[in-house]
Write a protein that holds these residues in place. Structure first.
Motif, mmCIF file in Angstrom:
data_model
loop_
_atom_site.group_PDB
_atom_site.id
_atom_site.type_symbol
_atom_site.label_atom_id
_atom_site.label_comp_id
_atom_site.label_asym_id
_atom_site.label_seq_id
_atom_site.Cartn_x
_atom_site.Cartn_y
_atom_site.Cartn_z
ATOM 1 N N ALA A 16 0.831 -1.208 0.000
ATOM 2 C CA ALA A 16 0.000 0.000 0.000
ATOM 3 C C ALA A 16 0.864 1.257 0.000
ATOM 4 C CB ALA A 16 -0.929 -0.011 1.211
ATOM 5 N N ARG A 17 1.984 1.233 0.728
ATOM 6 C CA ARG A 17 2.847 2.401 0.798
ATOM 7 C C ARG A 17 3.543 2.688 -0.536
ATOM 8 N NH1 ARG A 17 4.402 0.068 5.729
ATOM 9 N NH2 ARG A 17 3.353 1.064 7.493
ATOM 10 N N ALA A 18 3.570 1.730 -1.423
ATOM 11 C CA ALA A 18 4.211 1.932 -2.720
ATOM 12 C C ALA A 18 3.416 2.876 -3.622
ATOM 13 C CB ALA A 18 4.413 0.592 -3.418
ATOM 14 N N GLU A 19 2.151 3.143 -3.276
ATOM 15 C CA GLU A 19 1.349 4.103 -4.031
ATOM 16 C C GLU A 19 1.985 5.500 -3.916
ATOM 17 O OE1 GLU A 19 -0.860 6.502 -5.974
ATOM 18 O OE2 GLU A 19 -1.461 4.384 -6.043
ATOM 19 N N PRO A 20 2.311 6.148 -5.045
ATOM 20 C CA PRO A 20 3.060 7.411 -4.974
ATOM 21 C C PRO A 20 2.238 8.614 -4.502
ATOM 22 C CG PRO A 20 2.586 6.831 -7.257
ATOM 23 C CD PRO A 20 2.163 5.659 -6.430
ATOM 24 N N LEU A 21 0.937 8.636 -4.724
ATOM 25 C CA LEU A 21 0.126 9.790 -4.366
ATOM 26 C C LEU A 21 -0.408 9.645 -2.937
ATOM 27 C CD1 LEU A 21 -1.868 10.292 -7.681
ATOM 28 C CD2 LEU A 21 0.116 11.577 -6.865
ATOM 29 N N PRO A 22 -0.286 10.686 -2.103
ATOM 30 C CA PRO A 22 -0.629 10.546 -0.691
ATOM 31 C C PRO A 22 -2.095 10.248 -0.422
ATOM 32 C CG PRO A 22 -0.104 12.840 -1.220
ATOM 33 C CD PRO A 22 0.289 12.021 -2.399
ATOM 34 N N GLY A 23 -3.025 10.831 -1.203
ATOM 35 C CA GLY A 23 -4.440 10.562 -0.973
ATOM 36 C C GLY A 23 -4.805 9.101 -1.238
ATOM 37 N N PRO A 24 -4.547 8.599 -2.448
ATOM 38 C CA PRO A 24 -4.799 7.181 -2.716
ATOM 39 C C PRO A 24 -3.987 6.259 -1.810
ATOM 40 C CG PRO A 24 -4.561 8.377 -4.775
ATOM 41 C CD PRO A 24 -4.182 9.337 -3.680
ATOM 42 N N ARG A 25 -2.767 6.674 -1.435
ATOM 43 C CA ARG A 25 -1.961 5.845 -0.537
ATOM 44 C C ARG A 25 -2.667 5.652 0.806
ATOM 45 N NH1 ARG A 25 2.589 8.245 -1.160
ATOM 46 N NH2 ARG A 25 2.648 9.619 0.649
ATOM 47 N N LEU A 26 -3.252 6.702 1.346
ATOM 48 C CA LEU A 26 -3.971 6.582 2.614
ATOM 49 C C LEU A 26 -5.134 5.611 2.489
ATOM 50 C CD1 LEU A 26 -4.631 7.350 5.507
ATOM 51 C CD2 LEU A 26 -5.790 9.395 4.645
ATOM 52 N N GLN A 27 -5.871 5.675 1.385
ATOM 53 C CA GLN A 27 -6.996 4.759 1.211
ATOM 54 C C GLN A 27 -6.522 3.304 1.119
ATOM 55 O OE1 GLN A 27 -9.978 5.949 1.744
ATOM 56 N NE2 GLN A 27 -8.935 7.926 1.936
ATOM 57 N N LYS A 28 -5.426 3.083 0.434
ATOM 58 C CA LYS A 28 -4.887 1.727 0.341
ATOM 59 C C LYS A 28 -4.376 1.253 1.702
ATOM 60 C CE LYS A 28 -3.672 1.847 -4.567
ATOM 61 N NZ LYS A 28 -2.605 1.712 -5.586
#
Length: 359
Positions: A16-28
């Protein structure tokens, strides 16, 4: 430096932390935290955990709730606590971890607290603004443990820590003959070459310990049955949290928040905190003495909140137990915690087999 073969990674949160954008990363991270919690609890409970109060000390009120709390007092009071955790690792051995065994006498050399002591003097600093509850050494003795019983030590982050007394270095003999430090690689690399805005919180030379005494962790790590280290960056780059499962519930320990109400600010009775959270639209309020990465710290606190779940004692509050707990004091009017959850204790802490045979 080497990784213990008995440990293993927890992959869900890292993905989940590999998601580069902070908003989508929080949701993941929200989804991953719940999935990781379910897997963690299926492993069974920890063998034992004991919570030990070390020292109550002043901390700037401005930082404790990111400026949200309204009080004329310049400082809140917080009580630093150590957890003694015993778990069965992947090789079937019972191990002892000390989480946040602060050597608070040596920690006074951190520039922030050194200057505070110079400002107020030894008497006020030691007798009025601080209360010593016990040392790491005295607590271990009361639990029937010797220094040789300790396999690992770890800290949620390395602010105010001097490791040399425990692990040796700079001419200091080690107090713990076998223990190794568990630390995130990001934290260890950072502390070796600090930015000026970081240095005020670190003891100069405090991390100068023998390399063979250090185990570098790369993210979320399952230590053994009922015990894990979660990577929770933000407060520092290598910040991490202790996760423990008992037969009753799961709890989290870190210094991302100063109280359980940091994770449910709409329930806070501290003047200003609820209004601040409502105005900002925040579901958590950061312990904000550093601003290395506030977005990451916010997301890490959401992970802690979901991984811990509700307290079995007060289900409207999160089962989060600060490593430095907001503490009621006449010196800090209006800054008393809304609620203090019972300190985590479970099972029976006992000496290692080798120690018992020697006795």
């Amino acid at each position: 430096m080497s990784q213990s073969p008995a440990f293993r990674p927890i992959p869900l949160l890292a993905e989940a932390r590999a998601e580069p954008l902070p908003g989508p990363r929080l949701q993941k991270l929200r989804r991953a935290a719940l999935q990781a919690r379910e897997q963690f609890t299926q492993q069974g409970p920890v063998a034992a955990v004991a919570t030990c109060d070390l020292i109550t000390f002043p901390y700037p009120a401005l930082f404790a709730f990111s400026g949200a709390a309204l009080s004329p007092a310049p400082y809140v009071m917080m009580t630093n606590r150590m957890q003694v955790v015993q778990f069965v690792d992947g090789l079937g051995a019972r191990r002892t971890l000390l989480f946040n065994p602060s050597d608070y006498e040596r920690g006074q050399a951190a520039p922030f607290y050194r200057s505070l002591r110079e400002r107020y003097g030894a008497f006020v600093s030691d007798k009025v603004m601080s209360t010593r509850h016990g040392t790491v050494q005295s607590h271990l003795a009361s639990l029937g443990l010797t220094p040789a019983d300790v396999d690992y030590i770890a800290f949620d982050h390395l602010h105010i820590q001097d490791l040399r007394g425990w692990l040796g270095g700079d001419g200091v003999p080690p107090y713990f003959p076998r223990a190794r430090l568990l630390v995130q690689r990001a934290e260890w690399e950072m502390v070796k070459d600090l930015h000026p805005m970081q240095a005020v919180w670190f003891v100069p030379g405090g991390a100068d310990v023998p390399a063979e005494r250090v185990v570098l962790l790369d993210g979320d790590t399952w230590l053994g049955q009922g015990a894990a280290i979660l990577s929770t960056p933000g407060h520092t780059r290598g910040n991490m949290s202790l996760a423990v499962a008992t037969s009753r519930d799961v709890f989290i320990v870190s210094e991302n928040g100063v109280s359980t109400e940091s994770y449910t600010p709409l329930l806070s009775a501290i003047p200003g905190v609820r209004r601040f959270a409502e105005h900002m639209g925040w579901e958590v309020v950061l312990n904000g003495n550093t601003r290395e990465d506030s977005l990451e710290q916010y997301s890490s606190m959401v992970v802690e909140k979901l991984f811990a779940g509700p307290s079995s004692v007060e289900p409207t509050f999160v089962n989060f137990h600060p490593s430095s707990l907001l503490t009621a004091s006449m010196l800090a009017p209006g800054l008393s915690p809304t609620i203090v959850l019972p300190a985590p204790n479970f099972g029976d802490v006992r000496p290692s087999e080798a120690t018992r045979r020697a006795a």
